[in-house]
Design a protein around this motif. Structure first.
Motif, mmCIF file in Angstrom:
data_model
loop_
_atom_site.group_PDB
_atom_site.id
_atom_site.type_symbol
_atom_site.label_atom_id
_atom_site.label_comp_id
_atom_site.label_asym_id
_atom_site.label_seq_id
_atom_site.Cartn_x
_atom_site.Cartn_y
_atom_site.Cartn_z
ATOM 1 N N CYS A 117 -0.255 19.746 1.257
ATOM 2 C CA CYS A 117 0.268 18.386 1.460
ATOM 3 C C CYS A 117 0.505 17.730 0.110
ATOM 4 O O CYS A 117 -0.439 17.446 -0.630
ATOM 5 N N HIS A 118 1.761 17.485 -0.199
ATOM 6 C CA HIS A 118 2.125 16.789 -1.421
ATOM 7 C C HIS A 118 2.720 15.413 -1.136
ATOM 8 O O HIS A 118 2.816 14.579 -2.044
ATOM 9 N N GLN A 119 3.110 15.180 0.130
ATOM 10 C CA GLN A 119 3.745 13.923 0.491
ATOM 11 C C GLN A 119 3.309 13.494 1.884
ATOM 12 O O GLN A 119 2.986 14.329 2.720
ATOM 13 N N PHE A 120 3.283 12.180 2.116
ATOM 14 C CA PHE A 120 3.193 11.672 3.476
ATOM 15 C C PHE A 120 4.392 10.761 3.696
ATOM 16 O O PHE A 120 5.125 10.444 2.754
ATOM 17 N N TYR A 121 4.627 10.337 4.939
ATOM 18 C CA TYR A 121 5.942 9.817 5.274
ATOM 19 C C TYR A 121 5.895 8.541 6.107
ATOM 20 O O TYR A 121 4.966 8.320 6.874
ATOM 21 N N LEU A 122 6.954 7.753 5.962
ATOM 22 C CA LEU A 122 7.190 6.563 6.773
ATOM 23 C C LEU A 122 8.572 6.705 7.402
ATOM 24 O O LEU A 122 9.555 6.949 6.696
ATOM 25 N N VAL A 123 8.644 6.533 8.716
ATOM 26 C CA VAL A 123 9.920 6.669 9.412
ATOM 27 C C VAL A 123 10.715 5.377 9.279
ATOM 28 O O VAL A 123 10.213 4.292 9.595
ATOM 29 N N GLY A 148 2.875 -4.425 -6.538
ATOM 30 C CA GLY A 148 2.102 -3.300 -6.034
ATOM 31 C C GLY A 148 2.939 -2.397 -5.151
ATOM 32 O O GLY A 148 2.847 -1.162 -5.236
ATOM 33 N N LEU A 149 3.757 -2.997 -4.313
ATOM 34 C CA LEU A 149 4.608 -2.214 -3.424
ATOM 35 C C LEU A 149 5.660 -1.448 -4.223
ATOM 36 O O LEU A 149 5.944 -0.276 -3.932
ATOM 37 N N GLN A 150 6.216 -2.092 -5.232
ATOM 38 C CA GLN A 150 7.206 -1.431 -6.076
ATOM 39 C C GLN A 150 6.579 -0.238 -6.790
ATOM 40 O O GLN A 150 7.205 0.827 -6.914
ATOM 41 N N GLN A 151 5.342 -0.391 -7.234
ATOM 42 C CA GLN A 151 4.654 0.689 -7.945
ATOM 43 C C GLN A 151 4.431 1.888 -7.032
ATOM 44 O O GLN A 151 4.634 3.037 -7.424
ATOM 45 N N VAL A 152 4.028 1.617 -5.793
ATOM 46 C CA VAL A 152 3.796 2.705 -4.835
ATOM 47 C C VAL A 152 5.103 3.393 -4.458
ATOM 48 O O VAL A 152 5.187 4.619 -4.401
ATOM 49 N N ALA A 153 6.129 2.565 -4.212
ATOM 50 C CA ALA A 153 7.387 3.124 -3.725
ATOM 51 C C ALA A 153 8.197 3.818 -4.816
ATOM 52 O O ALA A 153 9.004 4.703 -4.517
ATOM 53 N N SER A 154 7.978 3.437 -6.066
ATOM 54 C CA SER A 154 8.791 3.986 -7.156
ATOM 55 C C SER A 154 8.589 5.474 -7.352
ATOM 56 O O SER A 154 9.422 6.142 -7.970
ATOM 57 N N HIS A 155 7.510 6.019 -6.844
ATOM 58 C CA HIS A 155 7.238 7.454 -6.975
ATOM 59 C C HIS A 155 7.612 8.218 -5.703
ATOM 60 O O HIS A 155 7.246 9.388 -5.563
ATOM 61 N N GLY A 156 8.306 7.548 -4.797
ATOM 62 C CA GLY A 156 8.732 8.216 -3.571
ATOM 63 C C GLY A 156 10.238 8.311 -3.494
ATOM 64 O O GLY A 156 10.961 7.903 -4.414
ATOM 65 N N HIS A 174 15.346 -1.575 1.045
ATOM 66 C CA HIS A 174 14.434 -0.488 1.399
ATOM 67 C C HIS A 174 12.976 -0.907 1.165
ATOM 68 O O HIS A 174 12.092 -0.570 1.956
ATOM 69 N N ILE A 175 12.747 -1.620 0.072
ATOM 70 C CA ILE A 175 11.391 -2.097 -0.224
ATOM 71 C C ILE A 175 10.899 -2.984 0.918
ATOM 72 O O ILE A 175 9.745 -2.865 1.379
ATOM 73 N N GLU A 176 11.752 -3.861 1.406
ATOM 74 C CA GLU A 176 11.366 -4.748 2.501
ATOM 75 C C GLU A 176 11.141 -3.967 3.793
ATOM 76 O O GLU A 176 10.265 -4.321 4.595
ATOM 77 N N GLN A 177 11.895 -2.906 3.996
ATOM 78 C CA GLN A 177 11.679 -2.059 5.170
ATOM 79 C C GLN A 177 10.317 -1.376 5.086
ATOM 80 O O GLN A 177 9.609 -1.262 6.087
ATOM 81 N N ILE A 178 9.953 -0.931 3.905
ATOM 82 C CA ILE A 178 8.643 -0.295 3.714
ATOM 83 C C ILE A 178 7.532 -1.314 3.961
ATOM 84 O O ILE A 178 6.499 -0.995 4.564
ATOM 85 N N ARG A 179 7.743 -2.561 3.536
ATOM 86 C CA ARG A 179 6.730 -3.590 3.716
ATOM 87 C C ARG A 179 6.451 -3.858 5.194
ATOM 88 O O ARG A 179 5.358 -4.321 5.556
ATOM 89 N N GLN A 180 7.387 -3.572 6.078
ATOM 90 C CA GLN A 180 7.186 -3.811 7.502
ATOM 91 C C GLN A 180 6.124 -2.889 8.100
ATOM 92 O O GLN A 180 5.605 -3.163 9.175
ATOM 93 N N CYS A 181 5.802 -1.814 7.400
ATOM 94 C CA CYS A 181 4.698 -0.956 7.840
ATOM 95 C C CYS A 181 3.385 -1.693 7.572
ATOM 96 O O CYS A 181 3.173 -2.209 6.466
ATOM 97 N N PRO A 182 2.477 -1.777 8.560
ATOM 98 C CA PRO A 182 1.224 -2.530 8.378
ATOM 99 C C PRO A 182 0.424 -2.117 7.151
ATOM 100 O O PRO A 182 -0.244 -2.965 6.537
ATOM 101 N N LEU A 183 0.480 -0.842 6.768
ATOM 102 C CA LEU A 183 -0.279 -0.381 5.608
ATOM 103 C C LEU A 183 0.118 -1.129 4.340
ATOM 104 O O LEU A 183 -0.716 -1.400 3.471
ATOM 105 N N PHE A 184 1.392 -1.502 4.226
ATOM 106 C CA PHE A 184 1.893 -2.086 2.990
ATOM 107 C C PHE A 184 2.159 -3.591 3.082
ATOM 108 O O PHE A 184 2.556 -4.210 2.097
#
Length: 229
Positions: free
Chosen positions: A50-56, A24-32, A7-17
């Motif tokens: 707005c409390h959350q934003f989303y990645l498909v 750093g990515l683990q820190q951001v994702a650990s609260h989601g 899942h972490i690697e899937q999140i990394r595929q988003c240009p933002l991350f």
């Protein structure tokens, strides 16, 4: 759904991350957390806090406005690897309604944690600025299309955007969203969309088979899309 390395690697595929370190990515994702959505399920409504934003991760999300008479205007469609509602993190309220068009999975990022991470991570701030700048340019291009291009040109552009990367001749594309949604996204009436499809078919540019469209003449479609009205 537990957060795995996959899942972490899937999140990394988003240009933002993409540029973040593993830590750093683990820190951001650990609260989601991951959210599974049924077709037609509402994620949030306009003017909600707005409390959350989303990645498909998979599926398709419809972002729309609804008028007082119930008319729906689709403002955007978010598919895999795409963010949505990240700008609402800075305004505090969602400006649109978000609904899953089909069974979908999204990753929900906690806004408070993410903003705290940005305060301590210049790289993340610049990545967010770049992402929002690209979104702004996309909106400007969309305004140009809506004001300068005909409905036929807008549909040609939309069809060309669906062509898989690297495909050069006669691609066959499957419409991932209902034609009613496509018509709203392109700013035309459903009956107008049907007429345009019929004209493109009679002109030999496309063939249609239910929700599958064969682009028979890519050159003609590109020429059509390139001609501003």
């Amino acid at each position: 759904m537990d957060l795995t390395q996959q899942h972490i690697e899937q999140i990394r595929q988003c240009p933002l991350f993409a540029a973040l370190t593993d830590a750093g990515l683990q820190q951001v994702a650990s609260h989601g957390h991951w959210v599974e959505l049924n077709a037609g399920q509402t994620i949030f409504s306009r003017d909600e806090p707005c409390h959350q934003f989303y990645l498909v991760q998979r599926g398709m999300i419809k972002l729309c406005r609804i008028s007082v008479d119930g008319t729906e205007k689709v403002m955007d469609l978010a598919g895999p690897k795409q963010l949505f509602a990240e700008s609402a993190m800075f305004t505090g309220k969602y400006p649109l309604h978000a609904t899953a068009i089909e069974p979908s999975a999204v990753f929900a990022f906690d806004c408070n944690n993410f903003m705290a991470q940005m305060q301590n991570n210049v790289e993340l701030c610049f990545c967010m600025m770049s992402s929002m700048s690209q979104r702004l340019h996309g909106m400007i291009n969309e305004i140009d299309q809506l004001t300068l291009h005909s409905g036929t040109q807008r549909l040609a552009e939309y069809l060309l955007e669906q062509v898989p990367e690297g495909v050069m001749q006669s691609p066959c594309i499957h419409l991932l969203v209902p034609k009613l949604v496509i018509a709203s996204r392109l700013g035309i009436q459903p009956e107008t969309l049907s007429r345009i499809i019929a004209h493109l078919r009679s002109d030999g540019m496309i063939e249609t088979h239910n929700d599958t469209i064969l682009l028979k003449d890519l050159g003609a479609l590109r020429s059509l899309a390139a001609c501003a009205g």
